[in-house]
Scaffold this motif. Structure first.
Motif, PDB file in Angstrom:
ATOM      1  N   PRO A  98      -0.412  -9.666   1.740  1.00  0.00           N
ATOM      2  CA  PRO A  98      -1.620  -9.489   1.216  1.00  0.00           C
ATOM      3  C   PRO A  98      -2.025 -10.906   0.433  1.00  0.00           C
ATOM      4  O   PRO A  98      -3.308 -11.136   0.135  1.00  0.00           O
TER       5      PRO A  98
ATOM      6  N   ALA B 127      -4.696  -3.438  -1.178  1.00  0.00           N
ATOM      7  CA  ALA B 127      -3.608  -3.456  -2.322  1.00  0.00           C
ATOM      8  C   ALA B 127      -4.255  -3.809  -3.556  1.00  0.00           C
ATOM      9  O   ALA B 127      -3.775  -3.511  -4.528  1.00  0.00           O
TER      10      ALA B 127
ATOM     11  N   PRO C 182       2.539  -7.776  -3.708  1.00  0.00           N
ATOM     12  CA  PRO C 182       2.787  -6.264  -3.816  1.00  0.00           C
ATOM     13  C   PRO C 182       3.591  -6.024  -5.299  1.00  0.00           C
ATOM     14  O   PRO C 182       3.689  -4.893  -5.752  1.00  0.00           O
TER      15      PRO C 182
ATOM     16  N   TYR D  55       1.954  -0.359  -2.210  1.00  0.00           N
ATOM     17  CA  TYR D  55       2.115  -1.170  -0.956  1.00  0.00           C
ATOM     18  C   TYR D  55       2.838  -0.663   0.061  1.00  0.00           C
ATOM     19  O   TYR D  55       2.542  -0.514   1.195  1.00  0.00           O
TER      20      TYR D  55
ATOM     21  N   HIS E 104       0.473   2.066   1.547  1.00  0.00           N
ATOM     22  CA  HIS E 104      -0.312   1.593   2.461  1.00  0.00           C
ATOM     23  C   HIS E 104       0.317   1.223   3.886  1.00  0.00           C
ATOM     24  O   HIS E 104      -0.045   1.447   5.169  1.00  0.00           O
TER      25      HIS E 104
END
Ligand code: ATP
Length: 427
Positions: free
Chosen positions: A153, A189, A194, A201, A204
């Motif tokens: 991310p 997120a 995370p 996280y 997902h």
């Protein structure tokens, strides 16, 4: 009219590369005059002009080539931060890995079984994204279209930062625009790491793996082409636990570790005796550029800008003003949660990390990236994927209105929005 400065000519011997960094806010053009050349696996077309903007790249050649570099509004030297040729590249190793993956894809097509599920691991700035690009491009040359999955991310190659995402890669990665991303599967997120909410996280990762499994089950070509998973550079402590979770959830069977003896040996011992998983250590290219924290932050901001304005600044997003009450914004977890590093040793956050709560203060959203969820009800927000993004340009508490930037004019594609912690300034 000012005469254009002379182009710079570069002749590369076979199996060497030209490493090139274009300065921030500068650009130049690159042309393959003759021979064969590629940028991270994307073949260059002879005589085609490519524009490079603030990129750090290597033009590699298997057979030798002649290149031409030209400044756009200045002598080319003024646009170049660094340029040098190197014959010391790990491209042979990478090509050998491609051959292994391709054999698995061919066998999977013949037997209707699963193709390679590959995950690239290593610290930050070891060339993970670059290796994913090279292997994807080589697969595409063989008419395979693997699914690219980005579990980092922090940067966001598929969607803006603070997301994890997946997309089938059906054509070569564009030298100027990056991954061709049509209809990606994206989960928000809300954070560029995370760390504040690892449960979200993990959730997902599980949602994405379940959907991609279904897609693979229903299509032989997709199943055989396999997956190419890019990971975070956070490989210690919780980062390592999240890596193991992703390896298991996606049932990865090719683990590629770039330049990290410790991680390689940790994973090697975990999968020792498991015939179906190969753990392979690969050399980090000497060309990979280290990006300091500020550069990472500015490239995240740039990714968000590109989402709205396009990589060539040729998109026209719209500013929309609506009453507060029209935006139904939610947040997952305890909002601005403290990272684990800020908790006492062994400390646990007591709030429910997967609880969805409405955001009541619009002021908090100023300059924030907000995701538009596909959820039809608030209780679906946790597991629904993302339709797109808006950016909050201003909040007027007196008039009780919010102005946001959206990729296009008109109503939002879905009624529920998700806030995170990513703020930037776009205008
Ligand atoms: P992160 O940890 O942020 O995910 P990463 O490990 O994925 O980083 P890359 O993004 O692949 O690393 O590479 C870092 C930078 O180095 C990128 O800008 C990339 O374009 C550049 N780079 C990679 N390989 C080379 C090379 N051989 N020559 C020049 N630049 C390179």
């Amino acid at each position: 009219m000012q005469a254009q400065a002379a182009p710079r000519r570069e002749v590369l011997q076979k199996e060497t590369e030209l490493r090139l960094e274009v300065k921030e806010n500068h650009s130049l053009t690159l042309k393959l005059v003759k021979g064969q050349a590629e940028i991270f696996g994307t073949d260059l077309l002879e005589q085609q002009i490519y524009t490079l903007r603030a990129q750090k790249i290597a033009v590699f050649t298997w057979e030798g080539c002649e290149l031409q570099l030209q400044g756009i509004r200045e002598p080319v030297e003024d646009a170049i931060e660094v340029i040098y040729e190197s014959g010391d590249t790990p491209m042979r190793e990478y090509a050998n890995v491609h051959d292994l993956l391709q054999k698995r894809r061919a066998a999977a097509l013949t037997h209707g079984s699963e193709g390679p599920r590959t995950m690239v691991l290593g610290q930050t700035d070891v060339g993970k994204s670059t290796l994913c690009k090279i292997l994807l491009n080589y697969a595409i040359r063989k008419d395979c279209a693997p699914t690219m999955i980005d579990l980092d991310p922090g940067q966001g190659s598929i969607a803006p930062p603070a997301c994890v995402g997946a997309t089938p890669v059906e054509g070569p990665i564009d030298v100027e625009e990056g991954l061709p991303v049509e209809m990606p599967l994206v989960y928000f997120a809300g954070n560029v790491s995370p760390d504040p909410n690892p449960q979200l996280y993990r959730h997902h990762v599980e949602c994405m793996a379940a959907l991609l499994d279904k897609r693979a089950q229903s299509n032989l070509q997709v199943r055989a082409a396999g997956m190419m998973i890019n990971s975070m550079g956070w490989i210690d402590g919780l980062g390592y636990e999240l890596i193991l979770h992703a390896l298991n959830t996606f049932r990865v069977d090719f683990v590629l570790v770039i330049g990290q003896d410790r991680l390689y040996s940790q994973l090697g011992s975990i999968f020792r005796g498991n015939q179906s998983v190969s753990v392979i250590k690969l050399t980090r290219s000497g060309g990979v550029v280290n990006r300091p924290r500020e550069l990472r932050k500015s490239s995240r901001d740039q990714r968000i800008r590109e989402y709205f304005y396009g990589p060539r600044n040729d998109l026209q997003p719209s500013l929309v003003t609506v009453p507060f009450a029209n935006l139904r914004v939610f947040r997952v977890g305890s909002g601005f949660a403290a990272p684990r590093s800020a908790l006492p040793i062994g400390g646990q956050s007591v709030s429910n990390p997967l609880k969805v709560t409405p955001v009541t203060s619009m002021n908090d959203l100023m300059h924030m990236l907000i995701a538009v969820s596909h959820a039809q009800q608030p209780d679906q927000l946790l597991s629904a994927n993302i339709a797109g993004f808006i950016w909050i340009s201003s909040v007027d508490p007196v008039q009780q209105v919010v102005t946001y930037l959206a990729p296009c004019a008109g109503d939002l594609p879905a009624p529920f929005l998700l806030a995170g912690t990513v703020k930037t300034f776009l205008r």
